[in-house]
Design a protein around this motif. Sequence first.
Motif, PDB file in Angstrom:
ATOM      1  N   TYR A 114       0.831  -1.203   0.000  1.00  0.00           N
ATOM      2  CA  TYR A 114       0.000   0.000   0.000  1.00  0.00           C
ATOM      3  C   TYR A 114       0.870   1.260   0.000  1.00  0.00           C
ATOM      4  CZ  TYR A 114      -3.454  -3.468   1.250  1.00  0.00           C
ATOM      5  OH  TYR A 114      -4.260  -4.575   1.253  1.00  0.00           O
ATOM      6  N   TYR A 115       2.017   1.234   0.687  1.00  0.00           N
ATOM      7  CA  TYR A 115       2.945   2.354   0.597  1.00  0.00           C
ATOM      8  C   TYR A 115       3.496   2.478  -0.823  1.00  0.00           C
ATOM      9  CZ  TYR A 115       3.211   3.482   5.592  1.00  0.00           C
ATOM     10  OH  TYR A 115       2.928   3.906   6.864  1.00  0.00           O
ATOM     11  N   SER A 116       3.725   1.346  -1.459  1.00  0.00           N
ATOM     12  CA  SER A 116       4.207   1.387  -2.846  1.00  0.00           C
ATOM     13  C   SER A 116       3.140   1.943  -3.779  1.00  0.00           C
ATOM     14  CB  SER A 116       4.617  -0.024  -3.289  1.00  0.00           C
ATOM     15  OG  SER A 116       5.626  -0.548  -2.446  1.00  0.00           O
ATOM     16  N   ASP A 155       3.844   9.473  -7.961  1.00  0.00           N
ATOM     17  CA  ASP A 155       4.770   9.560  -9.089  1.00  0.00           C
ATOM     18  C   ASP A 155       4.088  10.126 -10.324  1.00  0.00           C
ATOM     19  OD1 ASP A 155       7.232   9.207 -10.389  1.00  0.00           O
ATOM     20  OD2 ASP A 155       6.571   7.296 -11.228  1.00  0.00           O
ATOM     21  N   ARG A 156       2.776   9.998 -10.420  1.00  0.00           N
ATOM     22  CA  ARG A 156       2.033  10.551 -11.549  1.00  0.00           C
ATOM     23  C   ARG A 156       1.629  11.997 -11.328  1.00  0.00           C
ATOM     24  NH1 ARG A 156       1.509   5.178 -11.511  1.00  0.00           N
ATOM     25  NH2 ARG A 156       0.959   4.051 -13.420  1.00  0.00           N
ATOM     26  N   VAL A 157       1.916  12.525 -10.141  1.00  0.00           N
ATOM     27  CA  VAL A 157       1.577  13.917  -9.837  1.00  0.00           C
ATOM     28  C   VAL A 157       2.821  14.705  -9.464  1.00  0.00           C
ATOM     29  CG1 VAL A 157       0.102  15.430  -8.468  1.00  0.00           C
ATOM     30  CG2 VAL A 157      -0.673  13.123  -9.017  1.00  0.00           C
ATOM     31  N   PHE A 158       3.616  14.165  -8.517  1.00  0.00           N
ATOM     32  CA  PHE A 158       4.829  14.838  -8.027  1.00  0.00           C
ATOM     33  C   PHE A 158       6.026  13.928  -8.284  1.00  0.00           C
ATOM     34  CE2 PHE A 158       1.390  16.074  -5.016  1.00  0.00           C
ATOM     35  CZ  PHE A 158       1.230  17.379  -5.460  1.00  0.00           C
ATOM     36  N   PRO A 159       6.766  14.140  -9.364  1.00  0.00           N
ATOM     37  CA  PRO A 159       7.935  13.281  -9.627  1.00  0.00           C
ATOM     38  C   PRO A 159       9.035  13.415  -8.590  1.00  0.00           C
ATOM     39  CG  PRO A 159       7.232  14.452 -11.622  1.00  0.00           C
ATOM     40  CD  PRO A 159       6.495  15.071 -10.472  1.00  0.00           C
ATOM     41  N   ASP A 160       9.010  14.481  -7.777  1.00  0.00           N
ATOM     42  CA  ASP A 160      10.078  14.671  -6.797  1.00  0.00           C
ATOM     43  C   ASP A 160       9.858  13.860  -5.520  1.00  0.00           C
ATOM     44  OD1 ASP A 160       7.840  16.067  -6.074  1.00  0.00           O
ATOM     45  OD2 ASP A 160       8.908  17.881  -5.430  1.00  0.00           O
ATOM     46  N   PHE A 218      10.322  -3.844  -0.490  1.00  0.00           N
ATOM     47  CA  PHE A 218       9.921  -2.510  -0.938  1.00  0.00           C
ATOM     48  C   PHE A 218      10.366  -2.287  -2.383  1.00  0.00           C
ATOM     49  CE2 PHE A 218       8.921   1.677   1.399  1.00  0.00           C
ATOM     50  CZ  PHE A 218       8.023   2.009   0.397  1.00  0.00           C
ATOM     51  N   ILE A 219      11.602  -2.664  -2.691  1.00  0.00           N
ATOM     52  CA  ILE A 219      12.095  -2.497  -4.061  1.00  0.00           C
ATOM     53  C   ILE A 219      11.299  -3.366  -5.024  1.00  0.00           C
ATOM     54  CG2 ILE A 219      14.085  -2.925  -5.570  1.00  0.00           C
ATOM     55  CD1 ILE A 219      15.878  -2.054  -3.275  1.00  0.00           C
ATOM     56  N   GLY A 220      10.968  -4.588  -4.605  1.00  0.00           N
ATOM     57  CA  GLY A 220      10.171  -5.461  -5.471  1.00  0.00           C
ATOM     58  C   GLY A 220       8.786  -4.912  -5.749  1.00  0.00           C
ATOM     59  N   GLU A 221       8.121  -4.367  -4.724  1.00  0.00           N
ATOM     60  CA  GLU A 221       6.780  -3.809  -4.935  1.00  0.00           C
ATOM     61  C   GLU A 221       6.831  -2.570  -5.819  1.00  0.00           C
ATOM     62  OE1 GLU A 221       3.876  -4.977  -4.094  1.00  0.00           O
ATOM     63  OE2 GLU A 221       4.724  -6.736  -3.100  1.00  0.00           O
ATOM     64  N   LEU A 222       7.820  -1.712  -5.625  1.00  0.00           N
ATOM     65  CA  LEU A 222       7.950  -0.531  -6.485  1.00  0.00           C
ATOM     66  C   LEU A 222       8.249  -0.925  -7.929  1.00  0.00           C
ATOM     67  CD1 LEU A 222       9.975   1.903  -4.184  1.00  0.00           C
ATOM     68  CD2 LEU A 222       7.562   2.033  -4.780  1.00  0.00           C
ATOM     69  N   THR A 223       8.925  -2.047  -8.122  1.00  0.00           N
ATOM     70  CA  THR A 223       9.187  -2.529  -9.480  1.00  0.00           C
ATOM     71  C   THR A 223       7.895  -2.952 -10.158  1.00  0.00           C
ATOM     72  OG1 THR A 223      11.394  -3.261  -8.807  1.00  0.00           O
ATOM     73  CG2 THR A 223      10.497  -4.187 -10.838  1.00  0.00           C
ATOM     74  N   LYS A 224       7.013  -3.634  -9.427  1.00  0.00           N
ATOM     75  CA  LYS A 224       5.738  -4.052 -10.022  1.00  0.00           C
ATOM     76  C   LYS A 224       4.835  -2.865 -10.314  1.00  0.00           C
ATOM     77  CE  LYS A 224       4.869  -7.244  -6.867  1.00  0.00           C
ATOM     78  NZ  LYS A 224       4.176  -8.363  -6.175  1.00  0.00           N
ATOM     79  N   LYS A 283       6.036  -0.125 -11.411  1.00  0.00           N
ATOM     80  CA  LYS A 283       6.802   0.596 -12.422  1.00  0.00           C
ATOM     81  C   LYS A 283       7.320   1.935 -11.920  1.00  0.00           C
ATOM     82  CE  LYS A 283       4.266  -1.443 -16.284  1.00  0.00           C
ATOM     83  NZ  LYS A 283       3.485  -1.176 -17.509  1.00  0.00           N
ATOM     84  N   VAL A 284       7.328   2.106 -10.602  1.00  0.00           N
ATOM     85  CA  VAL A 284       7.946   3.305 -10.040  1.00  0.00           C
ATOM     86  C   VAL A 284       9.457   3.174 -10.102  1.00  0.00           C
ATOM     87  CG1 VAL A 284       8.162   4.711  -7.959  1.00  0.00           C
ATOM     88  CG2 VAL A 284       5.949   3.744  -8.582  1.00  0.00           C
ATOM     89  N   ALA A 285       9.981   2.013  -9.713  1.00  0.00           N
ATOM     90  CA  ALA A 285      11.404   1.719  -9.842  1.00  0.00           C
ATOM     91  C   ALA A 285      11.637   0.965 -11.140  1.00  0.00           C
ATOM     92  CB  ALA A 285      11.881   0.883  -8.653  1.00  0.00           C
TER      93      ALA A 285
END
Length: 612
Positions: free
Chosen positions: A385-387, A394-399, A433-439, A441-443
């Motif tokens: 859920y954090y991911s 990421d679709r609003v604030f890229p920073d 965390f890295i795995g969830e962000l990969t799914k 497509k943030v990472a």
Amino acid sequence: AAGHELTGVVPTSILKDVDFILHEKTRFDEAKLRERSPDTHEDQGLQDLPTPGDDDNEDAADGEKFVQIDMSSEVKAPETHESRDDTLPTVPDALIAEGEVAIERIKSITESRAVTNEVCNRFRKHLTGAFQCLSVSFVATHAKLSRMEKRCEQDRLLAGSLTEQREKALLDARNLLESLRKSVEVLAEALHEKIPEVQEAKEEEKEETVTGLEVYKGEDGQEINLGPFDDEETRAFYCDIPDLLTTIPPILLGYSADDVQRIQEEIAKKYGKGDGQTEEGDDLVTVDECIASEKDFDDVEDATVEGEIEGKQEEDKSDSENKDTPHYKLMVLIEQELPECNRRDMIDALAEKFCTNHGGTKNARKRMEKAIFLVPRSRLDLIPYYSRLAAIFDRVFPDISAPLVTELEQQFHGLTKWKKQQKIDSRIRNARFIGELTKFKVAPPIVALRCLNRCVQDFSGYNIDIACCILESCGRYLHRTEHTSAKLTQIMDTMLRIRKARHLDERTVELMKSAFYMVQPPQRKVMKMVKILPPIEAYLKELLLVRLDRTNVSFVSKQFLRFPWGDPAVDYAELIVKYMLKACRKGRYNSIHAVASLASSMKKSKPEILAR
């Protein structure tokens, strides 16, 4: 207002009212006529025959009296009026006169036209075509809604609830059917047409019998593209991200119209146009890139490892602030509401609330990014859920998402230097965390592949656990993605060779097997249909293919002689030849000599075997 001035057709409701008034007036006229001459029919036979002139006068009088009855003779009275008694209450003549005036006025109004007859006919023709199209759409929508409701009811019984997407689709279909129903009723009233009848779903319809669970095939019965995911619910969680950039006014986000357009172009380039595919050129991975990029993170010291402690010390400790200030509301949002978001709708609502109230401030975005980074180590269930929250931002604030991915990768390579047991919880949280962000497509996929390759380089201790954690988290996603499947397969082959070369404990071997099976489950073997043979043929097959050797040739030949050779239904000579040849082709090499000896021993008793 009724539309008859343009269409030339009197509405159904007006015709019903006029018919009702005419029917009531006719009944009262008949009742009054019977009251004036009650004994006319009884005394008619006793009276003399009238003269021809008298008959003509009476017919003319009758025509004048019943002129209204002849005009309404074609009108069928409702059933409620037919059952009434002929004895009616006395009605004043003034009321009857008002009814006649009302009928004449309605007739004069309905006969008036606002345009010429040619225009009326053309307009009525167009309206009739529109009515037919709406009728067809109404019937088709009703049938589609019936199928959708039946499908949703089955899914509700199987899963307990429906997804938000399917509930919204069901509600939209119901609203569409209701609007079509109103439009069809209005046109049917204006054009004096019949409302199309819809057939309700019949319970007695023959349905295909399906055993087990059915695969969801979309609303129209067509299979949908799930991409690298297993089911529709998982795909919706990772791909159906709310676009707050179009729902929230740009002024609340601190953007101008040009900024919104620029961010939308960047989002379309990164995430695609909604088909779930990204450009392969941005994510192609090579071994040299992984090794070179890992060296960039080798300079990260223990400061990245202790980032959690420093982040907590930077939190504001002023609890005596005014509760109406934006600073206090942001603190409540981050510290109290964010850790309680353990559902999809809750995390989406929190993201919208943050973007609306605090998204325009750069300091608030930094605090949110730090709060997402410092997810509690004991709450691994919050990582998806954090991911998702990071994917929405990421679709609003890229920073927000870009620094988050950089800090997580730095923390991973910094924690890799620590081979102590007290750091395993942080490493597992970081890898998931890295795995969830990969799914989401943030990472980019290269981040997860770099971390996995770093563990494979020193494949010992807890690095094996972290590598398996990455595979369980996003390995299946990377394996099903076209441009990362080859690199992931190469890394998994390296892990498999290391496992075979080293003597690993049983726990580590089972952990690696579980991770490999989650990435690429073993395919089920196709069950062959076993042919059931008659008892004598099965015994013959066992004698020739299993038992026959050089020592029991005489025993087998004696068993053949005991077969019921006189049975005309079975040709035992053909069966013996069939299995003797099969024993030579598919049996053991030593069985060839035994088959030849058996054929020689059967020469005198059954010569047809040798002949065949």
